[in-house]
Design a protein around this motif. Structure first.
Motif, PDB file in Angstrom:
ATOM      1  N   ASP A 101       0.818  -1.209   0.000  1.00 36.34           N
ATOM      2  CA  ASP A 101       0.000   0.000   0.000  1.00 36.34           C
ATOM      3  C   ASP A 101       0.855   1.265   0.000  1.00 36.34           C
ATOM      4  OD1 ASP A 101      -2.530  -1.030  -0.208  1.00 36.34           O
ATOM      5  OD2 ASP A 101      -2.784  -1.304   1.945  1.00 36.34           O
ATOM      6  N   GLY A 104       2.439   1.117  -3.674  1.00 34.00           N
ATOM      7  CA  GLY A 104       1.538   0.887  -4.796  1.00 34.00           C
ATOM      8  C   GLY A 104       2.012  -0.211  -5.724  1.00 34.00           C
ATOM      9  N   VAL A 233       0.895   5.199  -5.878  1.00 35.53           N
ATOM     10  CA  VAL A 233       0.386   6.076  -4.822  1.00 35.53           C
ATOM     11  C   VAL A 233       1.502   7.005  -4.379  1.00 35.53           C
ATOM     12  CG1 VAL A 233      -1.317   4.422  -3.996  1.00 35.53           C
ATOM     13  CG2 VAL A 233       0.972   4.377  -3.023  1.00 35.53           C
TER      14      VAL A 233
END
Length: 455
Positions: A101, A104, A233
Protein backbone atom coordinates in the motif's frame (compact mmCIF):
# COMPACT_ATOMS: atom_id res chain seq x y z
CA UNK A 1 -22.15 17.45 -34.14
CA UNK A 2 -19.63 18.21 -31.45
CA UNK A 3 -22.03 16.78 -28.89
CA UNK A 4 -22.38 13.57 -30.87
CA UNK A 5 -18.61 13.41 -31.27
CA UNK A 6 -18.14 13.81 -27.53
CA UNK A 7 -20.66 11.05 -26.84
CA UNK A 8 -18.90 8.78 -29.30
CA UNK A 9 -15.53 9.54 -27.73
CA UNK A 10 -16.90 8.82 -24.25
CA UNK A 11 -18.42 5.55 -25.45
CA UNK A 12 -15.15 4.48 -27.05
CA UNK A 13 -13.24 5.46 -23.93
CA UNK A 14 -15.69 3.58 -21.73
CA UNK A 15 -15.38 0.48 -23.92
CA UNK A 16 -11.58 0.67 -23.74
CA UNK A 17 -11.66 1.02 -19.96
CA UNK A 18 -14.11 -1.88 -19.70
CA UNK A 19 -11.89 -4.03 -21.92
CA UNK A 20 -8.81 -3.24 -19.84
CA UNK A 21 -10.68 -4.08 -16.64
CA UNK A 22 -11.89 -7.40 -18.03
CA UNK A 23 -8.33 -8.22 -19.09
CA UNK A 24 -7.15 -7.57 -15.54
CA UNK A 25 -9.98 -9.65 -14.10
CA UNK A 26 -9.11 -12.58 -16.36
CA UNK A 27 -5.47 -12.29 -15.34
CA UNK A 28 -6.51 -12.11 -11.69
CA UNK A 29 -8.50 -15.33 -12.00
CA UNK A 30 -5.37 -17.13 -13.12
CA UNK A 31 -3.57 -16.71 -9.81
CA UNK A 32 -6.28 -18.84 -8.21
CA UNK A 33 -5.74 -21.20 -11.15
CA UNK A 34 -2.00 -21.27 -10.38
CA UNK A 35 -1.82 -21.61 -6.60
CA UNK A 36 -4.93 -23.68 -5.84
CA UNK A 37 -3.17 -26.79 -7.11
CA UNK A 38 -0.81 -26.49 -4.13
CA UNK A 39 -3.73 -26.28 -1.71
CA UNK A 40 -5.42 -29.28 -3.31
CA UNK A 41 -2.71 -31.72 -4.35
CA UNK A 42 -0.10 -30.88 -1.73
CA UNK A 43 -1.84 -29.66 1.40
CA UNK A 44 -5.12 -31.56 1.16
CA UNK A 45 -4.19 -34.87 -0.51
CA UNK A 46 -0.58 -35.98 -0.63
CA UNK A 47 1.69 -34.24 1.84
CA UNK A 48 -0.14 -35.08 5.07
CA UNK A 49 -0.09 -38.89 4.70
CA UNK A 50 3.31 -38.91 2.97
CA UNK A 51 5.07 -36.67 5.50
CA UNK A 52 3.53 -38.76 8.26
CA UNK A 53 4.95 -41.94 6.70
CA UNK A 54 8.39 -40.30 6.38
CA UNK A 55 8.21 -39.19 10.02
CA UNK A 56 7.23 -42.70 11.09
CA UNK A 57 10.32 -44.03 9.29
CA UNK A 58 12.43 -41.68 11.41
CA UNK A 59 10.53 -42.42 14.64
CA UNK A 60 11.86 -44.40 17.60
CA UNK A 61 10.32 -47.61 18.93
CA UNK A 62 7.61 -45.62 20.76
CA UNK A 63 6.58 -43.76 17.59
CA UNK A 64 8.20 -40.43 18.48
CA UNK A 65 10.58 -38.18 16.58
CA UNK A 66 12.75 -35.65 18.38
CA UNK A 67 13.16 -32.32 16.55
CA UNK A 68 15.40 -30.09 18.72
CA UNK A 69 15.21 -32.80 21.36
CA UNK A 70 11.43 -32.41 21.78
CA UNK A 71 9.46 -35.69 21.71
CA UNK A 72 6.71 -35.46 19.08
CA UNK A 73 4.45 -38.24 17.82
CA UNK A 74 5.18 -38.90 14.16
CA UNK A 75 1.47 -38.55 13.41
CA UNK A 76 1.48 -34.99 14.74
CA UNK A 77 4.38 -33.65 12.65
CA UNK A 78 2.21 -32.51 9.74
CA UNK A 79 -0.33 -30.70 11.92
CA UNK A 80 2.37 -28.96 13.94
CA UNK A 81 4.20 -27.89 10.75
CA UNK A 82 0.97 -26.35 9.41
CA UNK A 83 0.55 -24.43 12.67
CA UNK A 84 4.16 -23.23 12.61
CA UNK A 85 3.76 -22.05 9.02
CA UNK A 86 0.92 -19.88 10.27
CA UNK A 87 3.19 -18.21 12.83
CA UNK A 88 5.69 -17.37 10.08
CA UNK A 89 2.89 -16.02 7.90
CA UNK A 90 1.58 -13.82 10.72
CA UNK A 91 4.97 -12.14 11.01
CA UNK A 92 5.34 -11.48 7.27
CA UNK A 93 1.83 -10.82 5.92
CA UNK A 94 1.15 -7.45 7.58
CA UNK A 95 4.54 -6.17 6.43
CA UNK A 96 3.85 -7.25 2.85
CA UNK A 97 0.43 -5.61 2.88
CA UNK A 98 1.73 -2.37 4.36
CA UNK A 99 4.68 -2.26 1.93
CA UNK A 100 2.32 -2.81 -1.02
CA UNK A 101 0.00 0.00 0.00
CA UNK A 102 2.87 2.39 0.69
CA UNK A 103 4.54 1.81 -2.66
CA UNK A 104 1.54 0.89 -4.80
CA UNK A 105 3.68 -1.96 -6.22
CA UNK A 106 1.89 -5.15 -5.31
CA UNK A 107 2.99 -7.09 -8.38
CA UNK A 108 6.74 -7.44 -7.59
CA UNK A 109 5.90 -8.56 -4.06
CA UNK A 110 3.35 -11.02 -5.44
CA UNK A 111 6.03 -12.44 -7.74
CA UNK A 112 8.52 -12.94 -4.87
CA UNK A 113 5.96 -14.65 -2.64
CA UNK A 114 4.56 -16.84 -5.41
CA UNK A 115 7.90 -18.07 -6.69
CA UNK A 116 9.27 -18.68 -3.19
CA UNK A 117 6.29 -20.95 -2.57
CA UNK A 118 6.55 -22.59 -5.98
CA UNK A 119 10.26 -23.37 -5.53
CA UNK A 120 9.70 -24.81 -2.05
CA UNK A 121 6.87 -26.99 -3.38
CA UNK A 122 8.96 -28.22 -6.31
CA UNK A 123 11.70 -29.07 -3.80
CA UNK A 124 9.37 -31.61 -2.19
CA UNK A 125 10.53 -34.02 -4.91
CA UNK A 126 13.57 -34.63 -2.68
CA UNK A 127 11.46 -35.62 0.34
CA UNK A 128 12.20 -39.31 0.87
CA UNK A 129 13.67 -41.73 3.36
CA UNK A 130 13.54 -40.24 6.86
CA UNK A 131 13.82 -36.56 5.84
CA UNK A 132 10.79 -35.43 7.77
CA UNK A 133 12.54 -32.21 8.87
CA UNK A 134 13.12 -31.27 5.22
CA UNK A 135 9.45 -31.93 4.52
CA UNK A 136 8.33 -29.84 7.49
CA UNK A 137 10.65 -26.98 6.47
CA UNK A 138 9.43 -26.94 2.86
CA UNK A 139 5.81 -27.07 4.05
CA UNK A 140 6.38 -24.09 6.34
CA UNK A 141 8.02 -22.04 3.56
CA UNK A 142 5.41 -22.94 0.92
CA UNK A 143 2.41 -22.41 3.19
CA UNK A 144 3.67 -19.08 4.52
CA UNK A 145 4.50 -17.92 0.98
CA UNK A 146 1.01 -18.81 -0.19
CA UNK A 147 -0.51 -16.75 2.61
CA UNK A 148 1.65 -13.72 1.80
CA UNK A 149 0.85 -13.97 -1.91
CA UNK A 150 -2.87 -14.15 -1.18
CA UNK A 151 -2.71 -10.86 0.76
CA UNK A 152 -1.45 -9.15 -2.37
CA UNK A 153 -3.72 -11.07 -4.73
CA UNK A 154 -6.90 -10.36 -2.77
CA UNK A 155 -6.00 -6.67 -2.49
CA UNK A 156 -6.50 -6.31 -6.25
CA UNK A 157 -10.20 -7.23 -6.01
CA UNK A 158 -11.53 -3.76 -4.99
CA UNK A 159 -9.41 -2.20 -7.75
CA UNK A 160 -10.47 -4.43 -10.65
CA UNK A 161 -14.19 -4.92 -9.82
CA UNK A 162 -16.97 -2.48 -8.95
CA UNK A 163 -19.16 -3.01 -5.88
CA UNK A 164 -21.99 -4.68 -7.80
CA UNK A 165 -19.76 -7.24 -9.55
CA UNK A 166 -17.40 -8.32 -6.78
CA UNK A 167 -19.43 -11.35 -5.68
CA UNK A 168 -19.38 -12.66 -9.25
CA UNK A 169 -15.69 -11.85 -9.86
CA UNK A 170 -14.60 -13.38 -6.57
CA UNK A 171 -16.70 -16.50 -7.23
CA UNK A 172 -15.18 -16.88 -10.71
CA UNK A 173 -11.71 -16.70 -9.17
CA UNK A 174 -12.52 -19.55 -6.81
CA UNK A 175 -14.08 -21.48 -9.70
CA UNK A 176 -10.87 -21.10 -11.72
CA UNK A 177 -8.91 -22.42 -8.73
CA UNK A 178 -11.13 -25.43 -8.20
CA UNK A 179 -11.09 -26.20 -11.93
CA UNK A 180 -7.29 -26.30 -11.90
CA UNK A 181 -7.29 -28.42 -8.75
CA UNK A 182 -9.69 -30.93 -10.27
CA UNK A 183 -7.76 -31.17 -13.55
CA UNK A 184 -4.41 -31.75 -11.85
CA UNK A 185 -5.95 -34.24 -9.43
CA UNK A 186 -7.13 -36.32 -12.41
CA UNK A 187 -3.54 -36.37 -13.67
CA UNK A 188 -2.33 -37.22 -10.15
CA UNK A 189 -4.83 -40.07 -9.92
CA UNK A 190 -3.67 -41.50 -13.26
CA UNK A 191 -0.01 -41.33 -12.23
CA UNK A 192 -0.51 -42.63 -8.69
CA UNK A 193 -2.88 -45.46 -9.60
CA UNK A 194 -0.75 -46.58 -12.54
CA UNK A 195 2.69 -46.01 -11.06
CA UNK A 196 3.70 -49.62 -11.75
CA UNK A 197 2.89 -49.27 -15.43
CA UNK A 198 4.96 -46.08 -15.53
CA UNK A 199 7.89 -47.97 -14.00
CA UNK A 200 8.08 -45.91 -10.78
CA UNK A 201 7.46 -46.66 -7.13
CA UNK A 202 4.46 -45.42 -5.16
CA UNK A 203 6.67 -43.02 -3.19
CA UNK A 204 8.19 -41.65 -6.39
CA UNK A 205 4.71 -41.08 -7.82
CA UNK A 206 3.76 -39.08 -4.73
CA UNK A 207 6.95 -37.01 -4.95
CA UNK A 208 6.28 -36.25 -8.62
CA UNK A 209 2.73 -35.16 -7.77
CA UNK A 210 4.06 -32.86 -5.03
CA UNK A 211 6.73 -31.30 -7.24
CA UNK A 212 4.43 -30.88 -10.23
CA UNK A 213 2.17 -28.65 -8.11
CA UNK A 214 5.12 -26.28 -7.65
CA UNK A 215 5.87 -26.25 -11.37
CA UNK A 216 2.20 -25.53 -12.14
CA UNK A 217 2.11 -22.74 -9.54
CA UNK A 218 5.17 -21.05 -11.02
CA UNK A 219 4.13 -21.45 -14.66
CA UNK A 220 0.62 -20.02 -14.41
CA UNK A 221 1.66 -17.17 -12.12
CA UNK A 222 3.11 -15.60 -15.26
CA UNK A 223 -0.41 -14.78 -16.47
CA UNK A 224 -1.46 -12.45 -13.62
CA UNK A 225 2.03 -10.93 -13.55
CA UNK A 226 1.56 -9.92 -17.19
CA UNK A 227 -2.04 -8.70 -16.96
CA UNK A 228 -2.41 -7.04 -13.57
CA UNK A 229 -1.20 -3.47 -13.22
CA UNK A 230 -0.09 -1.54 -10.18
CA UNK A 231 -1.66 1.76 -9.18
CA UNK A 232 0.95 4.25 -8.09
CA UNK A 233 0.39 6.08 -4.82
CA UNK A 234 2.09 9.16 -3.46
CA UNK A 235 3.55 8.90 0.02
CA UNK A 236 5.12 11.77 1.89
CA UNK A 237 7.03 9.45 4.21
CA UNK A 238 10.17 8.18 2.51
CA UNK A 239 11.35 5.94 5.34
CA UNK A 240 12.93 2.58 4.68
CA UNK A 241 10.69 -0.29 3.71
CA UNK A 242 11.13 -2.36 6.87
CA UNK A 243 10.73 0.45 9.38
CA UNK A 244 7.94 1.99 7.37
CA UNK A 245 6.24 -1.39 7.14
CA UNK A 246 6.14 -1.86 10.90
CA UNK A 247 4.95 1.71 11.44
CA UNK A 248 2.30 1.21 8.80
CA UNK A 249 1.19 -2.01 10.52
CA UNK A 250 0.71 -0.15 13.81
CA UNK A 251 -1.16 2.59 11.95
CA UNK A 252 -3.36 -0.01 10.26
CA UNK A 253 -4.30 -1.59 13.58
CA UNK A 254 -5.16 1.82 14.96
CA UNK A 255 -7.14 2.68 11.84
CA UNK A 256 -9.13 -0.56 12.05
CA UNK A 257 -10.33 0.52 15.49
CA UNK A 258 -12.16 3.32 13.65
CA UNK A 259 -14.11 0.66 11.76
CA UNK A 260 -15.47 -1.64 14.50
CA UNK A 261 -18.03 -3.24 12.18
CA UNK A 262 -15.25 -4.31 9.82
CA UNK A 263 -13.46 -5.80 12.82
CA UNK A 264 -16.66 -7.58 13.85
CA UNK A 265 -16.85 -9.26 10.45
CA UNK A 266 -13.17 -10.26 10.69
CA UNK A 267 -13.79 -11.84 14.09
CA UNK A 268 -16.70 -13.88 12.74
CA UNK A 269 -14.66 -14.89 9.70
CA UNK A 270 -11.69 -15.85 11.87
CA UNK A 271 -13.87 -18.24 13.85
CA UNK A 272 -15.73 -20.04 11.07
CA UNK A 273 -12.79 -20.04 8.67
CA UNK A 274 -10.68 -21.82 11.26
CA UNK A 275 -13.07 -24.73 10.84
CA UNK A 276 -12.90 -24.53 7.03
CA UNK A 277 -9.09 -24.46 6.91
CA UNK A 278 -8.79 -27.33 9.37
CA UNK A 279 -11.05 -29.50 7.24
CA UNK A 280 -8.97 -28.66 4.15
CA UNK A 281 -5.58 -29.34 5.71
CA UNK A 282 -6.43 -32.34 7.88
CA UNK A 283 -8.96 -34.26 5.73
CA UNK A 284 -6.42 -36.61 4.19
CA UNK A 285 -4.85 -37.42 7.56
CA UNK A 286 -8.29 -38.11 9.05
CA UNK A 287 -9.28 -40.29 6.11
CA UNK A 288 -6.08 -42.32 5.96
CA UNK A 289 -5.20 -42.67 9.64
CA UNK A 290 -8.63 -42.70 11.33
CA UNK A 291 -10.91 -44.15 8.65
CA UNK A 292 -8.36 -46.47 7.06
CA UNK A 293 -8.97 -45.26 3.49
CA UNK A 294 -6.33 -45.70 0.80
CA UNK A 295 -4.73 -42.91 -1.19
CA UNK A 296 -6.81 -43.57 -4.31
CA UNK A 297 -10.00 -43.13 -2.30
CA UNK A 298 -8.71 -39.87 -0.81
CA UNK A 299 -7.76 -38.51 -4.25
CA UNK A 300 -11.18 -39.42 -5.62
CA UNK A 301 -12.92 -37.76 -2.66
CA UNK A 302 -10.98 -34.54 -3.05
CA UNK A 303 -11.64 -34.63 -6.79
CA UNK A 304 -15.36 -34.75 -5.99
CA UNK A 305 -14.88 -31.74 -3.72
CA UNK A 306 -13.06 -29.84 -6.47
CA UNK A 307 -15.64 -30.52 -9.17
CA UNK A 308 -18.62 -29.65 -6.98
CA UNK A 309 -16.83 -26.64 -5.49
CA UNK A 310 -16.76 -25.04 -8.95
CA UNK A 311 -20.51 -25.40 -9.28
CA UNK A 312 -20.96 -24.41 -5.64
CA UNK A 313 -18.91 -21.21 -5.98
CA UNK A 314 -20.81 -20.13 -9.09
CA UNK A 315 -24.19 -21.24 -7.74
CA UNK A 316 -23.77 -19.48 -4.41
CA UNK A 317 -22.58 -16.40 -6.30
CA UNK A 318 -25.95 -16.38 -8.08
CA UNK A 319 -27.78 -16.97 -4.80
CA UNK A 320 -26.03 -13.93 -3.33
CA UNK A 321 -27.57 -11.76 -6.04
CA UNK A 322 -31.01 -12.79 -4.77
CA UNK A 323 -30.54 -13.27 -1.04
CA UNK A 324 -27.39 -11.21 -0.37
CA UNK A 325 -23.88 -12.41 0.40
CA UNK A 326 -24.35 -12.36 4.18
CA UNK A 327 -27.48 -14.54 4.19
CA UNK A 328 -25.94 -16.95 1.69
CA UNK A 329 -22.83 -17.33 3.88
CA UNK A 330 -25.00 -17.89 6.95
CA UNK A 331 -26.83 -20.67 5.12
CA UNK A 332 -23.53 -22.30 4.17
CA UNK A 333 -22.34 -22.22 7.79
CA UNK A 334 -25.46 -24.07 8.91
CA UNK A 335 -24.75 -26.72 6.27
CA UNK A 336 -21.10 -26.94 7.39
CA UNK A 337 -22.21 -27.64 10.96
CA UNK A 338 -24.53 -30.44 9.81
CA UNK A 339 -21.79 -31.94 7.62
CA UNK A 340 -19.24 -32.10 10.41
CA UNK A 341 -21.76 -33.45 12.91
CA UNK A 342 -22.39 -36.27 10.44
CA UNK A 343 -18.64 -36.66 9.87
CA UNK A 344 -18.10 -37.43 13.54
CA UNK A 345 -20.15 -40.60 13.13
CA UNK A 346 -18.65 -41.60 9.78
CA UNK A 347 -17.80 -45.34 9.86
CA UNK A 348 -14.25 -46.46 9.15
CA UNK A 349 -13.51 -48.29 5.92
CA UNK A 350 -16.63 -46.96 4.15
CA UNK A 351 -15.61 -45.08 0.97
CA UNK A 352 -19.20 -44.46 -0.18
CA UNK A 353 -20.09 -42.50 2.94
CA UNK A 354 -16.81 -40.60 2.69
CA UNK A 355 -17.65 -39.69 -0.92
CA UNK A 356 -21.09 -38.42 0.11
CA UNK A 357 -19.50 -36.27 2.80
CA UNK A 358 -17.00 -34.94 0.24
CA UNK A 359 -19.86 -34.04 -2.11
CA UNK A 360 -21.61 -32.07 0.62
CA UNK A 361 -18.38 -30.25 1.52
CA UNK A 362 -17.71 -29.37 -2.11
CA UNK A 363 -21.17 -27.86 -2.47
CA UNK A 364 -20.57 -25.23 0.23
CA UNK A 365 -16.78 -24.88 0.29
CA UNK A 366 -16.14 -22.64 -2.71
CA UNK A 367 -19.15 -20.41 -2.20
CA UNK A 368 -18.54 -19.72 1.47
CA UNK A 369 -14.93 -18.73 0.76
CA UNK A 370 -15.64 -16.65 -2.36
CA UNK A 371 -18.53 -14.72 -0.82
CA UNK A 372 -16.58 -14.04 2.37
CA UNK A 373 -13.81 -12.46 0.30
CA UNK A 374 -16.16 -10.33 -1.77
CA UNK A 375 -18.18 -9.25 1.27
CA UNK A 376 -15.03 -8.12 3.06
CA UNK A 377 -13.94 -6.12 0.00
CA UNK A 378 -16.96 -3.84 0.60
CA UNK A 379 -15.78 -3.16 4.15
CA UNK A 380 -12.29 -1.89 3.21
CA UNK A 381 -11.63 1.88 3.05
CA UNK A 382 -10.29 2.97 -0.33
CA UNK A 383 -6.50 3.18 -0.59
CA UNK A 384 -5.95 0.65 2.20
CA UNK A 385 -6.78 -2.53 0.34
CA UNK A 386 -3.51 -4.44 0.88
CA UNK A 387 -3.26 -3.41 4.54
CA UNK A 388 -6.78 -4.57 5.31
CA UNK A 389 -6.49 -7.68 3.20
CA UNK A 390 -3.36 -8.59 5.15
CA UNK A 391 -5.59 -8.68 8.23
CA UNK A 392 -8.16 -10.65 6.25
CA UNK A 393 -5.51 -13.11 5.09
CA UNK A 394 -4.35 -13.49 8.69
CA UNK A 395 -7.91 -14.57 9.42
CA UNK A 396 -8.05 -16.69 6.24
CA UNK A 397 -4.80 -18.60 6.62
CA UNK A 398 -2.69 -16.73 9.10
CA UNK A 399 -4.78 -17.20 12.22
CA UNK A 400 -6.18 -20.60 11.27
CA UNK A 401 -3.72 -22.27 13.60
CA UNK A 402 -6.08 -23.40 16.33
CA UNK A 403 -7.79 -26.19 14.40
CA UNK A 404 -4.57 -27.90 13.21
CA UNK A 405 -3.05 -27.44 16.65
CA UNK A 406 -6.10 -29.07 18.27
CA UNK A 407 -5.82 -32.01 15.87
CA UNK A 408 -2.10 -32.35 16.60
CA UNK A 409 -2.62 -32.20 20.35
CA UNK A 410 -5.57 -34.61 20.19
CA UNK A 411 -3.42 -37.19 18.44
CA UNK A 412 -0.50 -36.42 20.74
CA UNK A 413 -2.62 -37.10 23.81
CA UNK A 414 -5.13 -39.73 22.66
CA UNK A 415 -3.77 -41.29 19.48
CA UNK A 416 -7.10 -40.55 17.73
CA UNK A 417 -7.97 -37.80 15.26
CA UNK A 418 -11.70 -38.42 15.59
CA UNK A 419 -11.83 -36.87 19.04
CA UNK A 420 -11.14 -33.39 17.62
CA UNK A 421 -13.80 -33.46 14.86
CA UNK A 422 -16.72 -32.39 16.99
CA UNK A 423 -14.90 -29.21 18.09
CA UNK A 424 -15.12 -27.91 14.52
CA UNK A 425 -18.90 -27.77 14.78
CA UNK A 426 -18.45 -25.21 17.53
CA UNK A 427 -16.38 -23.02 15.18
CA UNK A 428 -19.17 -22.94 12.60
CA UNK A 429 -21.98 -22.35 15.07
CA UNK A 430 -20.09 -19.55 16.85
CA UNK A 431 -19.10 -18.04 13.50
CA UNK A 432 -22.76 -18.11 12.42
CA UNK A 433 -23.81 -16.25 15.57
CA UNK A 434 -21.07 -13.60 15.25
CA UNK A 435 -21.72 -12.98 11.54
CA UNK A 436 -25.48 -12.74 12.08
CA UNK A 437 -24.87 -9.83 14.46
CA UNK A 438 -22.89 -7.76 11.91
CA UNK A 439 -25.04 -5.06 10.19
CA UNK A 440 -23.24 -5.30 6.84
CA UNK A 441 -25.01 -2.42 5.08
CA UNK A 442 -24.09 -0.13 7.93
CA UNK A 443 -20.53 -1.52 7.86
CA UNK A 444 -20.15 -0.76 4.14
CA UNK A 445 -21.35 2.81 4.61
CA UNK A 446 -19.08 3.27 7.64
CA UNK A 447 -16.08 2.27 5.48
CA UNK A 448 -16.98 5.06 3.07
CA UNK A 449 -18.07 2.79 0.22
CA UNK A 450 -21.20 2.67 -1.92
CA UNK A 451 -23.77 0.22 -0.53
CA UNK A 452 -24.89 -2.36 -3.14
CA UNK A 453 -28.58 -2.96 -3.63
CA UNK A 454 -28.20 -6.51 -2.34
CA UNK A 455 -25.57 -7.50 0.20
Amino acid sequence: MSTEAEKTARAVGSTAVGGARRREQHGWYFYDFACSVYSTSVLTVFLGPYLTSVAKTAADAEGFVHPLGIPVRAGSVFAYAVSLSVVVAILVMPLAGAAADRSGRKKPLLAVAAYTGAIATTGMFFLDGDRYLLGAFLLIVANASLSVSMVLYNAYLPQIAGPEERDAVSSRGWAFGYTAGAFVLVLNLILYSGHDSFGISEAAAVRICLASAGVWWGAFTLVPLRRLRDRRVERADGAGAVGAGWRQLVATLRDMRRHPLTLSFLLAYLVYNDGVQTVISQASIFGSEELGLDQTTLITAVLIVQVLAVAGALGMGRMARTYGAKNTILGSLAVWALILAAGYFLPAGAPVWFFLLAAAIGTVLGGSQALSRSLFSHLVPQGKEAEYFSAYEMSDRGLSWLGPLVFGLAYQLTGSYRDAIISLVVFFLLGFFLLARVPVRQAVAAAGNAVPDRI
